[in-house]
Design an enzyme around this catalytic site. Structure first.
Site, PDB file in Angstrom:
ATOM      1  N   ASP A 113    -119.926  34.573 -37.836  1.00 32.06           N
ATOM      2  CA  ASP A 113    -120.140  35.959 -37.423  1.00 32.06           C
ATOM      3  C   ASP A 113    -121.243  35.947 -36.380  1.00 32.06           C
ATOM      4  O   ASP A 113    -122.223  35.215 -36.524  1.00 32.06           O
ATOM      5  CB  ASP A 113    -120.564  36.821 -38.621  1.00 32.06           C
ATOM      6  CG  ASP A 113    -119.447  37.013 -39.637  1.00 32.06           C
ATOM      7  OD1 ASP A 113    -118.267  36.944 -39.246  1.00 32.06           O
ATOM      8  OD2 ASP A 113    -119.766  37.235 -40.813  1.00 32.06           O
ATOM      9  N   ASP A 127    -112.722  39.974 -37.808  1.00 28.65           N
ATOM     10  CA  ASP A 127    -113.019  41.099 -38.704  1.00 28.65           C
ATOM     11  C   ASP A 127    -112.540  42.411 -38.089  1.00 28.65           C
ATOM     12  O   ASP A 127    -111.974  43.276 -38.774  1.00 28.65           O
ATOM     13  CB  ASP A 127    -114.522  41.200 -38.972  1.00 28.65           C
ATOM     14  CG  ASP A 127    -115.101  39.972 -39.648  1.00 28.65           C
ATOM     15  OD1 ASP A 127    -114.349  39.245 -40.334  1.00 28.65           O
ATOM     16  OD2 ASP A 127    -116.311  39.730 -39.481  1.00 28.65           O
TER      17      ASP A 127
END
Length: 157
Positions: A113, A127
């Site tokens: 991330d 995501d």
């Protein structure tokens, strides 16, 4: 649907490869007047680092999502459903790729991330593909749009 899935997966993996080199191991970088921050986190759990010790569960969950989308793909004839399911496939596939091939090992890897908007959690494009795909699919379902085009009935007056 498969074009959306391939494009989403390619963009996700490309941006993660760039982030692994330019963001990971460096101080956070701010853009757009500080509204966006690029900072690398390895996330072994789900969104927001939920259940960090359940990596294997999320690996199998992603495999299930990919199998489901592949199974219903032949029935998809409506553009909205194709976009929604393509995005879901891209997101699940992108994060599954991380879980399979990133450290600490096969099936136990951590998702990379690297994007933070404002004070939100840190996320990646996979995501966002899942989120957008779910929203599109939900809108299609709420509007009553079937996955298949209606077949005209012949011989009925």
């Amino acid at each position: 649907m498969w074009a959306v899935a391939a494009a989403g997966l390619a963009v996700d993996q490309s941006t993660k490869a760039i982030a692994a080199v330019t963001v990971e191991g460096h101080d956070p970088t701010h853009a757009l007047g500080g509204a966006v921050t690029f900072t690398a986190l390895r996330n072994s759990g789900a969104a927001g680092s939920f259940a960090p010790h359940a990596t294997l569960v999320f690996t199998f969950l992603a495999l299930g999502v990919l199998a489901f989308v592949t199974r219903v793909a032949p029935a998809v004839q409506r553009p909205g459903w194709a976009v929604g399911l393509g995005l879901i496939f891209a997101g699940a596939g992108g994060n599954l790729t991380d879980r399979l091939f990133r450290t600490p090992g096969f099936g136990r890897g951590a998702v990379l991330d690297f994007i933070q908007i404002g004070h939100s959690g840190v996320f990646n494009l996979a995501d966002q593909c899942v989120t957008a795909g779910c929203v599109v699919a939900l809108v299609q379902a709420m509007r009553g749009v079937p996955m298949r085009a209606k077949v005209p009935e012949y011989g009925h007056s």
